[in-house]
Design a protein around this motif. Sequence first.
Motif, short mmCIF file in Angstrom:
data_model
loop_
_atom_site.label_atom_id
_atom_site.label_comp_id
_atom_site.label_asym_id
_atom_site.label_seq_id
_atom_site.Cartn_x
_atom_site.Cartn_y
_atom_site.Cartn_z
N ALA A 52 0.55 103.17 -63.30
CA ALA A 52 -0.35 102.64 -62.27
C ALA A 52 -0.87 103.75 -61.36
O ALA A 52 -2.05 103.76 -60.99
CB ALA A 52 0.38 101.58 -61.44
N PHE A 53 -0.02 104.71 -61.01
CA PHE A 53 -0.47 105.84 -60.19
C PHE A 53 -1.51 106.68 -60.94
O PHE A 53 -2.48 107.16 -60.35
CB PHE A 53 0.71 106.71 -59.78
CG PHE A 53 1.55 106.15 -58.67
CD1 PHE A 53 0.99 105.41 -57.64
CD2 PHE A 53 2.92 106.37 -58.65
CE1 PHE A 53 1.77 104.91 -56.61
CE2 PHE A 53 3.71 105.87 -57.62
CZ PHE A 53 3.14 105.14 -56.60
N MET A 54 -1.29 106.88 -62.24
CA MET A 54 -2.28 107.63 -63.03
C MET A 54 -3.62 106.92 -63.02
O MET A 54 -4.68 107.55 -62.85
CB MET A 54 -1.78 107.79 -64.47
CG MET A 54 -0.59 108.71 -64.63
SD MET A 54 0.00 108.74 -66.35
CE MET A 54 1.70 109.23 -66.11
N ALA A 55 -3.60 105.60 -63.23
CA ALA A 55 -4.84 104.83 -63.24
C ALA A 55 -5.53 104.89 -61.89
O ALA A 55 -6.77 104.99 -61.82
CB ALA A 55 -4.54 103.38 -63.62
N ASP A 56 -4.76 104.86 -60.81
CA ASP A 56 -5.31 104.90 -59.45
C ASP A 56 -6.07 106.21 -59.21
O ASP A 56 -7.25 106.22 -58.84
CB ASP A 56 -4.15 104.75 -58.46
CG ASP A 56 -4.55 104.96 -57.00
OD1 ASP A 56 -5.73 105.18 -56.72
OD2 ASP A 56 -3.65 104.91 -56.14
N VAL A 57 -5.40 107.34 -59.42
CA VAL A 57 -6.04 108.64 -59.13
C VAL A 57 -7.17 108.91 -60.11
O VAL A 57 -8.22 109.46 -59.74
CB VAL A 57 -4.99 109.76 -59.13
CG1 VAL A 57 -5.66 111.12 -58.92
CG2 VAL A 57 -3.94 109.52 -58.04
N TYR A 58 -6.97 108.52 -61.37
CA TYR A 58 -8.06 108.66 -62.34
C TYR A 58 -9.31 107.91 -61.86
O TYR A 58 -10.44 108.43 -61.93
CB TYR A 58 -7.62 108.12 -63.71
CG TYR A 58 -8.73 108.12 -64.74
CD1 TYR A 58 -9.00 109.26 -65.49
CD2 TYR A 58 -9.51 106.99 -64.95
CE1 TYR A 58 -10.03 109.27 -66.43
CE2 TYR A 58 -10.54 106.98 -65.87
CZ TYR A 58 -10.79 108.13 -66.61
OH TYR A 58 -11.82 108.13 -67.53
N ALA A 59 -9.12 106.71 -61.33
CA ALA A 59 -10.25 105.91 -60.86
C ALA A 59 -10.94 106.58 -59.67
O ALA A 59 -12.18 106.62 -59.61
CB ALA A 59 -9.77 104.51 -60.47
N ARG A 60 -10.17 107.10 -58.74
CA ARG A 60 -10.76 107.73 -57.56
C ARG A 60 -11.68 108.89 -57.94
O ARG A 60 -12.73 109.09 -57.34
CB ARG A 60 -9.67 108.27 -56.62
CG ARG A 60 -8.74 107.22 -56.06
CD ARG A 60 -7.90 107.82 -54.96
NE ARG A 60 -6.60 107.18 -54.86
CZ ARG A 60 -5.75 107.38 -53.88
NH1 ARG A 60 -6.07 108.17 -52.89
NH2 ARG A 60 -4.56 106.77 -53.87
N ILE A 413 -1.66 113.84 -63.36
CA ILE A 413 -2.08 113.57 -64.75
C ILE A 413 -3.40 112.81 -64.74
O ILE A 413 -4.33 113.16 -65.48
CB ILE A 413 -0.98 112.78 -65.48
CG1 ILE A 413 0.28 113.63 -65.62
CG2 ILE A 413 -1.47 112.30 -66.85
CD1 ILE A 413 1.47 112.89 -66.18
N GLY A 414 -3.51 111.78 -63.89
CA GLY A 414 -4.76 111.05 -63.78
C GLY A 414 -5.90 111.95 -63.34
O GLY A 414 -7.03 111.85 -63.84
N ALA A 415 -5.62 112.85 -62.39
CA ALA A 415 -6.65 113.77 -61.89
C ALA A 415 -7.12 114.71 -62.99
O ALA A 415 -8.33 114.96 -63.14
CB ALA A 415 -6.10 114.57 -60.72
N LYS A 416 -6.18 115.23 -63.77
CA LYS A 416 -6.55 116.21 -64.80
C LYS A 416 -7.33 115.55 -65.93
O LYS A 416 -8.24 116.17 -66.51
CB LYS A 416 -5.28 116.88 -65.35
CG LYS A 416 -5.54 118.19 -66.06
CD LYS A 416 -6.11 119.24 -65.12
CE LYS A 416 -6.50 120.51 -65.86
NZ LYS A 416 -7.13 121.51 -64.99
N LEU A 417 -7.03 114.31 -66.24
CA LEU A 417 -7.79 113.60 -67.27
C LEU A 417 -9.18 113.23 -66.76
O LEU A 417 -10.15 113.22 -67.51
CB LEU A 417 -7.03 112.36 -67.73
CG LEU A 417 -5.74 112.63 -68.50
CD1 LEU A 417 -5.01 111.32 -68.80
CD2 LEU A 417 -6.01 113.38 -69.81
N ALA A 418 -9.29 112.94 -65.46
CA ALA A 418 -10.59 112.60 -64.88
C ALA A 418 -11.47 113.83 -64.73
O ALA A 418 -12.69 113.76 -64.93
CB ALA A 418 -10.41 111.92 -63.53
N CYS A 419 -10.86 114.96 -64.39
CA CYS A 419 -11.61 116.21 -64.11
C CYS A 419 -10.95 117.36 -64.86
O CYS A 419 -10.30 118.22 -64.24
CB CYS A 419 -11.63 116.48 -62.62
SG CYS A 419 -12.26 115.14 -61.60
#
Length: 527
Positions: A52-60, A413-419
């Motif tokens: 859930a945290f990964m999904a949150d930061v990825y979304a932001r 992890i979410g941030a790195k996948l997003a950017c």
Amino acid sequence: MKATHVLVRCLENEGVDYIFGIVGKETLDLVDSISKSKQIQFVNTRHEQGAAFMADVYARLSKKAGVCTSTLGPGATNLLTGIASATLDHSPVIALVGQAGHDRQHKESHQYLDIIGIFEPATKWSIQIKDSQTIAEVIHKAFRTAKMEKPGAVIIELPENLASQMIPDNAMTVTPLPIYRPESEAIQAAIQRINNSQKPFIIIGNGVVREEAAKEVQAFIDRLQAPVTHSMKAKGILPRSHPLNYFTFGFNEQDEVLRGMEESDLLIVIGFDFVEHLPKEWNKKKVPIIHINAVPAESDEYYPIHSELIGNVKQTLQAINDFEIEAKSWIPSGNLRGQMIQAYHIYEESASALSITSLLHSIEKLTSENTIVISDVGSHKVSIARTYQPKRPEKLIISNGFASMGIAIPGSIGAKLACPADPVVCITGDGGALMNFAEIETAARLGLSFVIIVLHDSKLKLEEQMMMKKLANNYGTAFGNPDFVQLAKSFGIRGVRPANVHEFENMLTEALTKNELTLIEILLENE
């Protein structure tokens, strides 16, 4: 077509690239359908909270909805903290949860709980699919609901007996969300109120970053020439050298900028969410408010609205900037900005000993403007919110709505996948680090590279400080720790421990240059 195949087709249609989660018996069909997608990658995590945290930061950071999944019962309840965090930080997240079949939901049954009832207070919308024929409609509504201002989380529950049913492939057409602007008369009235004021003060919140209105805010500030403060979620709008930048507000103690705000005769509040800091804490004198936001303000005695401009923040500011705005050019008394610079340690001071402040200045000095810094929750979060000055908006990720410990490592992890092209630096205390430390294996398995800074003081420092202040006693805040360097190496990643600032800077530079997953342990026991 199998129901879960249709569901995945709908997710593809909504632009989903990643789904974070853990597979379980009730989601076998769903994960099997994901495996057949040429667009979506399933990221199997080590804990649902991490997903859930990964999904949150990825979304932001991606400006898409983040998606996570779990099975029923404990899998679903493990998502709850991250889902609540996404909702209170206004991040669009979709949670897909497996559930027991309809044939056993009416009685006591293995792992069955009313998940919709549990999640309803923590989401914008919670729904169980009762008819597989409605999957396309539900998915489409879920994404629109999650992304509409103010964004938040949606949970969709799919009972096991529906997952393998055969239904038509009927994914719905995705259309842009509508954009609203306030009436011209309302804008003119607000401009007149601003021009009639003598000492307006601008407050910037999360909505400015969320709606990508930084340039429009900067143009408004340059024309009005009034002092500006921002919440910790809106850092990076102005450079630290800007003479109107009065830095961060929203602290429970030593909120230095409040003295300047109390001198003003008008507060222009742009994109600010009450969850960032309640008005009672920063507007005790009940100074009149011009409210500029995507949604109407909540009723609050300490938020007396004079004008309310409701609509897309970016377009509202564009419209405001088309009008004649009188420059005010006033400065709060008592060299407030200079005092804040000193109190918040905004500029680097010569230091060789490792401290939160020296680390933050080294990170500022050695990283590029596109570097993303993610803070976990703890006493260091307050230091980061005060001292650290990102060079661009949305390059500092802080959990402040729900303020949940444990977000930083999975969030990275979410941030790195997003950017993927942007360097990521994760700063976490030893308390928050061990809550989701297992996700380092997930990062290593995915081949991701970022820097994890673990601040090691063997205690919950913020709680210790609060307990000492309130009770003059400290109990229950201390704990033991593993050797974080050796623990990192056991995960197959690089682990180092600097003895001073010079060594830290060399290690950080090397980690960023080599582009490898690195843990830097900072011993702060004697800080």
